[in-house]
Write a protein that holds these residues in place. Structure first.
Motif, short mmCIF file in Angstrom:
data_model
loop_
_atom_site.label_atom_id
_atom_site.label_comp_id
_atom_site.label_asym_id
_atom_site.label_seq_id
_atom_site.Cartn_x
_atom_site.Cartn_y
_atom_site.Cartn_z
N GLU A 77 -8.16 0.03 1.12
CA GLU A 77 -8.24 -0.07 -0.33
C GLU A 77 -7.94 1.61 -0.91
O GLU A 77 -8.83 2.27 -0.52
CB GLU A 77 -9.53 -0.30 -0.91
N ASN A 78 -6.91 1.73 -1.47
CA ASN A 78 -6.57 2.98 -1.89
C ASN A 78 -7.28 3.53 -3.23
O ASN A 78 -7.72 2.83 -3.97
CB ASN A 78 -4.98 3.23 -2.38
N THR A 127 -13.52 5.48 -4.90
CA THR A 127 -14.38 4.70 -5.83
C THR A 127 -15.51 5.63 -5.83
O THR A 127 -15.84 6.36 -5.36
CB THR A 127 -14.84 3.48 -4.89
N GLN A 145 -9.48 -7.27 5.56
CA GLN A 145 -9.21 -6.46 4.35
C GLN A 145 -8.50 -5.33 4.60
O GLN A 145 -9.12 -4.44 5.67
CB GLN A 145 -10.94 -6.31 3.80
N ASN A 181 -7.28 -0.24 9.44
CA ASN A 181 -7.97 -0.45 7.99
C ASN A 181 -8.55 0.56 7.47
O ASN A 181 -9.20 0.48 6.28
CB ASN A 181 -7.98 -1.85 7.72
N ALA A 204 0.83 -1.13 -0.11
CA ALA A 204 -0.06 0.05 0.24
C ALA A 204 0.94 1.34 -0.19
O ALA A 204 0.32 2.40 0.03
CB ALA A 204 -0.79 -0.13 1.08
N HIS A 220 -13.18 1.04 1.79
CA HIS A 220 -13.08 1.83 0.68
C HIS A 220 -13.45 3.22 0.76
O HIS A 220 -14.30 3.47 1.41
CB HIS A 220 -13.90 1.14 -0.36
#
Length: 433
Positions: A64-65, A68, A61, A152, A19, A96
């Motif tokens: 997430e970079n 979205t 999980q 996270n 990441a 996300h």
């Protein structure tokens, strides 16, 4: 420690380095993963938590970079004015980032508002200066170490010196898949003589899956800063939550908390305000509604280190069904904090003979020349109030509803965003009916 076969040191290193996280942060994760296996759970007064699941899960999980273009459920979209180009907000769905908006004016003034991992990469020195170094220490117990190892999600907000943000900044954290652990970190820093209002929501859309939520929020007010912090937590009955919000308040600074603690699952809520500087002040208003078979421990602590510091605590809770909630209110004036003032009030309203609510006011005074006081009560709906309302033609159930809303209103009305205030009222309405 967690009986999770998916996580090993090499796994943590792989996803952290993949990441693009700074090496110092990767090393921090790994060191705390090892510590978490050795440390004990936190001591929670009058609540047995040794059988609660805070750390076990099947799938992890990582964050997430990249933003979205994920559509937002109506329940979430109603909280955020997506069409207002001047609004400032961040929405995260599971791990996300879904939406982020910060006005050009605030950017020009040097305000930083982003997910915490983007901030870590773009402003490493600034984030690492405050991340679990002042307000919360990662080695305090198992859950803080677990958090540092596996964080996270989360947000970073930095307000530069002498910048006053007039409009609220908002964050919404959504559990769409509750089976995925949410380990969320919010870091808010208001530099010297700045001011900001921050409001957040935690919402579960998945009402069926069992889950684990571990949230640590560090709120730093440097000299002369003012922070208003509002929150509504609304996680599902299948989610076990550790929620740690902590303020670190400098000289002549002030923090105002307005917290709606509306989770339906077993929850530890820890709100600590450390008044570090002379002339600092903290005001904490908390409401909660317990229902079903849930167990909550709500600990609110204001610790006075600075001279002439002022701390007030107001906690109101409503208990129904077979719910149990322990309210621990602690005002602590340390040696050297002369001329300080510590006040607290805890009120619990019982709606069911099977429910339990305990209000435990505690004053710890290590200094002379101070003022301190507390009040606490646990009882049922006032029959005189019910009689008065019913004498005006209102049914008993409606009269109880009105009394409850009036009982919780001191915190509800403090929330600065109308949509969030309406949501809290709706959550309360759904719980007490």
């Amino acid at each position: 420690m967690t009986e999770n076969t998916v996580l090993k040191d090499d796994f943590i290193r792989t996803f952290s380095e993949g990441a693009g996280e700074p090496k110092a942060f990767t090393d921090l994760r790994i060191a705390n993963w090892k510590s978490a296996g050795e440390l004990s759970l936190p001591f929670v007064d009058k609540t047995k938590i040794d059988r609660w699941n805070f750390t076990k899960f099947d799938t992890y999980q990582a964050f997430e970079n990249g933003i979205t273009d994920e559509g937002l459920a109506d329940k979430v979209a109603s909280l955020v004015d997506l069409d207002n180009k001047e609004a400032n907000f961040y929405v995260q769905v599971d791990t996300h980032p879904a939406k982020l908006q910060l006005s050009a004016e605030l950017k020009a003034q040097g305000v930083i508002f982003s997910d915490i991992f983007t901030a870590l990469k773009e402003h490493e020195e600034l984030v690492m200066k405050y991340f679990m170094t002042q307000a919360v220490q990662s080695d305090e117990h198992k859950l803080t170490a677990f958090h540092a190892a596996l964080v996270n999600g989360g947000a970073f907000l930095y307000v530069p010196k002498n910048v006053e943000i007039k409009e609220p900044i908002q964050a919404v954290f959504v559990q769409k898949d509750a089976s995925l652990p949410l380990v969320n970190h919010v870091l808010l820093v208001a530099d010297d003589n700045s001011s900001v209002t921050y409001v957040e929501n935690y919402v579960t859309l998945d009402e069926d899956s069992k889950g684990v939520v571990n949230v640590i929020e560090e709120v730093i007010a440097n000299r002369g800063a003012k922070i208003t912090f509002g929150a509504v937590d609304n996680l599902s009955s299948h989610v076990t939550t550790y929620m740690n919000r902590r303020g670190h308040i400098g000289a002549d600074s002030r923090i105002e908390w307005a917290l709606g603690l509306m989770n339906d699952g077993d929850t530890i809520n820890e709100n600590v305000t450390n008044l570090m500087g002379d002339g600092s002040s903290g005001d904490v208003k908390t409401v909660t509604v317990g229902r079903g078979k849930q167990t909550q421990n709500v600990t609110t602590r204001v610790t006075h280190y600075g001279k002439a510091s002022t701390g007030t605590i107001l906690s109101h809770g409503v208990m129904k069904d077979k719910a149990t909630t322990i309210f621990n209110g602690i005002g602590h004036i340390k040696h050297g904090a002369s001329k300080s003032d510590a006040q607290q009030e805890s009120r619990v309203l019982m709606l069911s003979p099977s429910a339990r609510g305990d209000a435990n006011p505690i004053l710890l005074i290590d200094e002379n020349d101070v003022v301190a006081g507390h009040a606490a009560s646990v009882g049922r709906v006032d029959p005189v109030q019910l009689f008065y309302l019913m004498s005006r033609g209102i049914s008993r159930s409606e009269a109880e509803r009105l009394v409850i809303h009036g009982f919780l209103d001191p915190v509800v009305k403090q929330l600065p965003i109308e949509g969030v205030k309406v949501m809290l009222k709706e959550v309360i309405e759904g719980k007490v009916r």
